[in-house]
Design a protein around this motif. Structure first.
Motif, mmCIF file in Angstrom:
data_model
loop_
_atom_site.group_PDB
_atom_site.id
_atom_site.type_symbol
_atom_site.label_atom_id
_atom_site.label_comp_id
_atom_site.label_asym_id
_atom_site.label_seq_id
_atom_site.Cartn_x
_atom_site.Cartn_y
_atom_site.Cartn_z
ATOM 1 N N GLU A 79 0.779 4.463 6.749
ATOM 2 C CA GLU A 79 -0.548 4.154 7.284
ATOM 3 C C GLU A 79 -0.471 2.812 7.992
ATOM 4 O O GLU A 79 0.017 1.839 7.421
ATOM 5 C CB GLU A 79 -1.559 4.099 6.141
ATOM 6 N N ASP A 80 -0.924 2.769 9.243
ATOM 7 C CA ASP A 80 -0.806 1.527 10.009
ATOM 8 C C ASP A 80 -2.047 0.651 9.938
ATOM 9 O O ASP A 80 -1.999 -0.517 10.329
ATOM 10 C CB ASP A 80 -0.476 1.835 11.477
ATOM 11 N N ASP A 81 -3.159 1.171 9.442
ATOM 12 C CA ASP A 81 -4.372 0.376 9.384
ATOM 13 C C ASP A 81 -4.401 -0.440 8.101
ATOM 14 O O ASP A 81 -4.363 0.107 6.995
ATOM 15 C CB ASP A 81 -5.603 1.279 9.451
ATOM 16 N N ALA A 82 -4.496 -1.760 8.232
ATOM 17 C CA ALA A 82 -4.419 -2.652 7.077
ATOM 18 C C ALA A 82 -5.566 -2.433 6.098
ATOM 19 O O ALA A 82 -5.374 -2.530 4.880
ATOM 20 C CB ALA A 82 -4.391 -4.103 7.540
ATOM 21 N N SER A 83 -6.760 -2.140 6.601
ATOM 22 C CA SER A 83 -7.901 -1.937 5.709
ATOM 23 C C SER A 83 -7.725 -0.682 4.865
ATOM 24 O O SER A 83 -8.067 -0.674 3.673
ATOM 25 C CB SER A 83 -9.201 -1.854 6.519
ATOM 26 N N ILE A 84 -7.205 0.372 5.463
ATOM 27 C CA ILE A 84 -6.993 1.603 4.705
ATOM 28 C C ILE A 84 -5.822 1.432 3.743
ATOM 29 O O ILE A 84 -5.835 1.961 2.616
ATOM 30 C CB ILE A 84 -6.784 2.788 5.659
ATOM 31 N N GLN A 85 -4.802 0.688 4.137
ATOM 32 C CA GLN A 85 -3.720 0.355 3.206
ATOM 33 C C GLN A 85 -4.293 -0.299 1.952
ATOM 34 O O GLN A 85 -3.927 0.048 0.823
ATOM 35 C CB GLN A 85 -2.715 -0.595 3.865
ATOM 36 N N ILE B 282 4.709 0.974 1.131
ATOM 37 C CA ILE B 282 3.851 1.117 2.311
ATOM 38 C C ILE B 282 4.668 0.940 3.579
ATOM 39 O O ILE B 282 5.415 -0.030 3.725
ATOM 40 C CB ILE B 282 2.693 0.103 2.286
ATOM 41 N N ALA B 283 4.512 1.891 4.487
ATOM 42 C CA ALA B 283 5.148 1.820 5.802
ATOM 43 C C ALA B 283 4.064 1.945 6.871
ATOM 44 O O ALA B 283 3.109 2.701 6.715
ATOM 45 C CB ALA B 283 6.173 2.942 5.963
ATOM 46 N N GLY B 284 4.230 1.199 7.957
ATOM 47 C CA GLY B 284 3.251 1.240 9.036
ATOM 48 C C GLY B 284 3.624 2.167 10.170
ATOM 49 O O GLY B 284 2.862 2.318 11.128
ATOM 50 N N SER B 285 4.794 2.800 10.079
ATOM 51 C CA SER B 285 5.255 3.688 11.139
ATOM 52 C C SER B 285 6.236 4.691 10.552
ATOM 53 O O SER B 285 6.710 4.544 9.416
ATOM 54 C CB SER B 285 5.957 2.892 12.246
ATOM 55 N N VAL B 286 6.542 5.708 11.348
ATOM 56 C CA VAL B 286 7.502 6.725 10.910
ATOM 57 C C VAL B 286 8.872 6.106 10.690
ATOM 58 O O VAL B 286 9.557 6.409 9.708
ATOM 59 C CB VAL B 286 7.574 7.867 11.934
ATOM 60 N N GLN B 287 9.294 5.235 11.586
ATOM 61 C CA GLN B 287 10.609 4.631 11.444
ATOM 62 C C GLN B 287 10.702 3.781 10.178
ATOM 63 O O GLN B 287 11.724 3.799 9.490
ATOM 64 C CB GLN B 287 10.936 3.790 12.689
ATOM 65 N N GLU B 288 9.647 3.044 9.867
ATOM 66 C CA GLU B 288 9.637 2.276 8.624
ATOM 67 C C GLU B 288 9.712 3.213 7.422
ATOM 68 O O GLU B 288 10.411 2.928 6.439
ATOM 69 C CB GLU B 288 8.374 1.428 8.541
ATOM 70 N N LEU C 220 -0.298 7.506 14.180
ATOM 71 C CA LEU C 220 0.484 6.315 13.891
ATOM 72 C C LEU C 220 1.046 5.744 15.193
ATOM 73 O O LEU C 220 1.151 6.476 16.184
ATOM 74 C CB LEU C 220 1.645 6.670 12.949
ATOM 75 N N PRO C 221 1.411 4.489 15.218
ATOM 76 C CA PRO C 221 2.038 3.939 16.428
ATOM 77 C C PRO C 221 3.410 4.562 16.652
ATOM 78 O O PRO C 221 4.194 4.717 15.716
ATOM 79 C CB PRO C 221 2.150 2.441 16.120
ATOM 80 N N GLY C 222 3.679 4.952 17.877
ATOM 81 C CA GLY C 222 4.964 5.619 18.156
ATOM 82 C C GLY C 222 4.909 7.064 17.715
ATOM 83 O O GLY C 222 4.010 7.818 18.098
ATOM 84 N N LEU D 37 -7.296 2.303 17.378
ATOM 85 C CA LEU D 37 -8.227 1.369 16.771
ATOM 86 C C LEU D 37 -9.558 2.052 16.462
ATOM 87 O O LEU D 37 -10.119 1.885 15.377
ATOM 88 C CB LEU D 37 -8.442 0.169 17.690
ATOM 89 N N GLY D 38 -10.068 2.824 17.415
ATOM 90 C CA GLY D 38 -11.314 3.557 17.177
ATOM 91 C C GLY D 38 -11.169 4.547 16.035
ATOM 92 O O GLY D 38 -12.066 4.694 15.198
#
Length: 248
Positions: free
Chosen positions: A8-14, A30-36, A55-57, A192-193
């Motif tokens: 999950e890339d959104d910090a608030s939802i994390q 916690i990872a913010g992207s697929v690669q992570e 997710l980003p990417g 972001l939206g």
């Protein structure tokens, strides 16, 4: 101890997931992207993969496709999709990819906990809802009271704690949104939206949540002019919310 991987890339939802699961006997990665996420999976097995789709990417779908093609990467982990974009076609696609369960954002704390407990084989301890029904330290609006019941199991303290972290994050979200708007990064505005509509709905801010949804849809349709207008409106709502909720 069970290991849960959240993508999950959104910090608030994390933070929402972290707060919800913090009393459970498990390790939350916690990872913010697929690669992570793939990097963490390479370090050792997990029992549950809980992933967003946008997710980003690479997307959550890309991750699930990769895991289907390389089953040794996920091992015996169950895959749960946690997303605000679970349309009927997407659900059918996810079922074909072998997803164990799908959770729609925003979600209640109890539904999230129940899913994780079942996925990793934990037994829920019976506890009294000691925070439920307690008088809050400040007056909540009817919409906020409804949000406490719907998403926080009646725990006002949890709601206030989470809302405080969101208000801090909103300042960072505004910077991110302004940067995306300046370069007409429609994918960035869409993400972001997409994230803010869920966070704001979780907080009981329905009108601002709808602005987030409108921004997401306009950016998805590659309508740059309308996306910028919606971002301006959403930014103003975030600023007003931050001003209203800042400590006195």
């Amino acid at each position: 101890m069970p290991r849960v991987l959240l993508i999950e890339d959104d910090a608030s939802i994390q933070r929402f997931v972290e707060f919800a699961l913090e009393e459970m006997p498990l390790d939350l990665l916690i990872a913010g992207s697929v690669q992570e996420a793939l990097g963490l999976l390479a370090q050792g097995p997990v029992d549950l993969i809980l992933t967003d789709l946008m997710l980003p990417g690479e997307s959550g779908i890309d991750l699930l496709e990769h895991l289907r093609q390389h089953p040794e990467v996920a091992g015996a982990a169950r895959a749960v999709v946690f997303s605000a974009g679970l349309t009927v076609p997407i659900q059918a696609q996810l079922q074909a990819l072998g997803v164990w369960r799908m959770l729609s954002k925003p979600i209640s704390v109890m539904d999230l906990i129940a899913c994780v407990e079942e996925a990793v084989g934990l037994t829920s301890a019976t506890e009294d809802d000691t925070n439920a029904g307690k008088a809050p330290s400040e007056t909540l609006s009817p919409a906020e009271v409804a949000a406490v019941q719907a998403h926080f199991n009646g725990d006002t303290a949890f709601f206030l704690l989470y809302r405080g972290t969101c208000v801090t994050q909103f300042a960072k979200d505004i910077v991110t949104g302004d940067q995306a708007a300046a370069t007409l990064d429609l994918m960035g505005l869409r993400r972001l939206g997409h994230s803010l509509k869920t966070v704001l709905q979780t907080l009981g801010e329905a009108a601002a949540s709808q602005q987030g949804k409108a921004l997401e849809l306009a950016a998805e349709q590659a309508d740059g002019h309308t996306s910028l207008l919606y971002w301006t409106e959403l930014k103003a709502s975030l600023q007003a919310l931050m001003q209203r909720l800042q400590p006195r």
